[in-house]
Design a protein around this motif. Structure first.
Motif, PDB file in Angstrom:
ATOM      1  N   ILE A 269       3.291  -8.375  -3.331  1.00  0.00           N
ATOM      2  CA  ILE A 269       3.125  -7.518  -4.497  1.00  0.00           C
ATOM      3  C   ILE A 269       1.710  -6.945  -4.554  1.00  0.00           C
ATOM      4  N   ARG A 270       0.711  -7.781  -4.329  1.00  0.00           N
ATOM      5  CA  ARG A 270      -0.667  -7.304  -4.372  1.00  0.00           C
ATOM      6  C   ARG A 270      -0.912  -6.193  -3.355  1.00  0.00           C
ATOM      7  N   SER A 271      -0.560  -6.458  -2.107  1.00  0.00           N
ATOM      8  CA  SER A 271      -0.806  -5.456  -1.062  1.00  0.00           C
ATOM      9  C   SER A 271       0.051  -4.223  -1.286  1.00  0.00           C
ATOM     10  N   GLY A 272       1.294  -4.416  -1.745  1.00  0.00           N
ATOM     11  CA  GLY A 272       2.158  -3.270  -2.011  1.00  0.00           C
ATOM     12  C   GLY A 272       1.621  -2.375  -3.100  1.00  0.00           C
ATOM     13  N   LEU A 273       1.055  -2.970  -4.148  1.00  0.00           N
ATOM     14  CA  LEU A 273       0.473  -2.180  -5.237  1.00  0.00           C
ATOM     15  C   LEU A 273      -0.686  -1.322  -4.738  1.00  0.00           C
ATOM     16  N   TYR A 274      -1.532  -1.904  -3.905  1.00  0.00           N
ATOM     17  CA  TYR A 274      -2.679  -1.133  -3.423  1.00  0.00           C
ATOM     18  C   TYR A 274      -2.260  -0.072  -2.409  1.00  0.00           C
ATOM     19  N   LEU A 275      -1.212  -0.338  -1.647  1.00  0.00           N
ATOM     20  CA  LEU A 275      -0.679   0.706  -0.772  1.00  0.00           C
ATOM     21  C   LEU A 275      -0.124   1.867  -1.600  1.00  0.00           C
ATOM     22  N   ALA A 276       0.559   1.534  -2.695  1.00  0.00           N
ATOM     23  CA  ALA A 276       1.087   2.580  -3.574  1.00  0.00           C
ATOM     24  C   ALA A 276      -0.038   3.411  -4.172  1.00  0.00           C
TER      25      ALA A 276
ATOM     26  N   GLN B  10       7.667  -1.097  -2.357  1.00  0.00           N
ATOM     27  CA  GLN B  10       9.043  -1.543  -2.158  1.00  0.00           C
ATOM     28  C   GLN B  10       9.224  -2.202  -0.786  1.00  0.00           C
ATOM     29  N   VAL B  11       8.591  -1.632   0.225  1.00  0.00           N
ATOM     30  CA  VAL B  11       8.736  -2.170   1.578  1.00  0.00           C
ATOM     31  C   VAL B  11       8.196  -3.596   1.660  1.00  0.00           C
TER      32      VAL B  11
ATOM     33  N   VAL C 284       0.942 -10.511   5.415  1.00  0.00           N
ATOM     34  CA  VAL C 284      -0.409  -9.973   5.611  1.00  0.00           C
ATOM     35  C   VAL C 284      -0.438  -9.025   6.808  1.00  0.00           C
ATOM     36  N   VAL C 285       0.199  -9.420   7.911  1.00  0.00           N
ATOM     37  CA  VAL C 285       0.247  -8.561   9.098  1.00  0.00           C
ATOM     38  C   VAL C 285       0.959  -7.251   8.785  1.00  0.00           C
ATOM     39  N   ALA C 286       2.081  -7.347   8.061  1.00  0.00           N
ATOM     40  CA  ALA C 286       2.833  -6.141   7.711  1.00  0.00           C
ATOM     41  C   ALA C 286       2.015  -5.214   6.816  1.00  0.00           C
ATOM     42  N   ALA C 287       1.294  -5.785   5.858  1.00  0.00           N
ATOM     43  CA  ALA C 287       0.487  -4.970   4.948  1.00  0.00           C
ATOM     44  C   ALA C 287      -0.618  -4.238   5.714  1.00  0.00           C
ATOM     45  N   LEU C 288      -1.297  -4.957   6.615  1.00  0.00           N
ATOM     46  CA  LEU C 288      -2.360  -4.330   7.400  1.00  0.00           C
ATOM     47  C   LEU C 288      -1.785  -3.274   8.350  1.00  0.00           C
ATOM     48  N   GLY C 289      -0.637  -3.588   8.956  1.00  0.00           N
ATOM     49  CA  GLY C 289      -0.008  -2.603   9.834  1.00  0.00           C
ATOM     50  C   GLY C 289       0.442  -1.373   9.077  1.00  0.00           C
ATOM     51  N   TYR C 290       0.991  -1.572   7.876  1.00  0.00           N
ATOM     52  CA  TYR C 290       1.427  -0.446   7.042  1.00  0.00           C
ATOM     53  C   TYR C 290       0.243   0.428   6.670  1.00  0.00           C
TER      54      TYR C 290
ATOM     55  N   VAL D 104      -0.088  -5.219  15.374  1.00  0.00           N
ATOM     56  CA  VAL D 104       1.003  -5.857  14.642  1.00  0.00           C
ATOM     57  C   VAL D 104       1.709  -6.885  15.531  1.00  0.00           C
ATOM     58  N   VAL D 105       1.948  -6.539  16.793  1.00  0.00           N
ATOM     59  CA  VAL D 105       2.596  -7.480  17.711  1.00  0.00           C
ATOM     60  C   VAL D 105       1.759  -8.743  17.862  1.00  0.00           C
TER      61      VAL D 105
END
Length: 317
Positions: free
Chosen positions: A149-156, A226-227, A250-256, A291-292
């Motif tokens: 949620i935290r990382s998603g909010l900042y990506l948004a 959402q992702v 964490v990896v997904a958030a940084l990769g996104y 990411v890998v």
């Protein structure tokens, strides 16, 4: 359970979903075109996207956290503005003219619409920042969910901020186009980079296939919330260990975030999404490689503590 969802934002999401049926009908029964795309396509995309965002906020605030009065007020404020924006885009479509970057001053309705956009969007953006900061210092379920949620909010928020890049093109991107009613409209700003707005585009999204398009990072960033949430819930359903799930989030958030940066850079260089150059491909491959490696790190065993010795029963004499 939906009973525990944040009611105001949930009702706004339902209202926007119903409102989205109007442009959907317009796409079926109204064949007018505005600057190269179906007149009702933009309000339909806005309505669908912001309905999902409002519903996400409603679910998110159902999680136990402190200061619910404040978060409830912020979410209600945000979603009411989202509803108003969808309505304004729909009103302008019904009038056959542009909702954004429209500088026509002789039209009182357009003046009201532009004033509303100019005041409500910055306030909504600031409210999202305050909400993200408020929730960043709280625990929202387990650690993977909290960080999703935290990382998603900042990506948004990054995605919302990228929308201002379209506005900043105001001086360098001025054009006169004809709306669906046959009137010439002066536009200040736009989403395409290196080519005029309204040129050849991808199916459905209409993202430019001949130049850069700032709508791409705008959309990609906004829906990072959402992702990341869906990823966190999916990993939990797989029954993975909490530490592994946290690392993967964490990896997904940084990769996104890396892909978002690459898409923004690509658009600003006037390069279409479907024709990436060597520089863009190299940056995306670098993100993929990171990411890998991150996924491999997430599943790496960190060792386990030695089992406690089993105490043998003392024989009785």
């Amino acid at each position: 359970m939906t009973k525990s969802w944040h009611r105001p934002s949930l009702w706004v999401a339902v209202a926007m979903a119903v409102l989205t049926l109007i442009p959907l009908a317009g796409l079926v029964f109204d064949d007018r075109v505005l600057n190269g795309e179906p007149l009702w396509l933009k309000p339909f995309k806005f309505g669908l996207s912001l309905t999902i965002y409002a519903a996400t906020l409603s679910w998110m605030l159902s999680l136990p956290h402190k200061g619910k009065r404040w978060t409830s007020g912020l979410a209600t404020f945000i979603t009411v503005i989202l509803f108003a924006d969808v309505a304004l885009v729909g009103i302008q479509a019904a009038r056959g003219t542009f909702s954004h970057f429209n500088s026509v001053k002789g039209d009182p309705v357009n003046q009201v619409v532009q004033f509303m956009f100019g005041t409500s969007i910055p306030l909504m953006f600031l409210a999202n920042i305050v909400l993200a900061i408020f929730l960043s210092v709280q625990k929202l379920g387990d650690r993977p969910t909290t960080w999703a949620i935290r990382s998603g909010l900042y990506l948004a928020i990054l995605g919302m901020a990228s929308g201002y890049l379209m506005v900043f093109q105001g001086k360098s991107k001025r054009s006169v186009v004809t709306d669906a009613t046959g009137h010439d409209i002066k536009l200040h700003g736009g989403h395409a980079v290196g080519v005029p707005d309204g040129g050849p585009g991808m199916p459905v999204t209409t993202w430019s296939t001949t130049g850069g398009d700032l709508r791409i990072p705008h959309f990609f960033g906004m829906h990072g919330l959402q992702v990341l949430i869906l990823l966190g819930l999916g990993l939990a359903a797989l029954g993975l260990a909490e530490r592994t799930r946290l690392r993967l989030v964490v990896v997904a958030a940084l990769g996104y975030a890396g892909v978002f940066g690459a898409l923004t850079w690509q658009a600003l260089r006037g390069e279409p999404l479907v024709h990436p150059g060597p520089t863009t491909l190299a940056s995306l491959l670098a993100v993929l490689a990171a990411v890998v490696l991150g996924v491999a790190w997430a599943f790496r065993k960190t060792g386990t503590a030695a089992p406690a010795p089993v105490r043998q029963p003392v024989p009785q004499r």
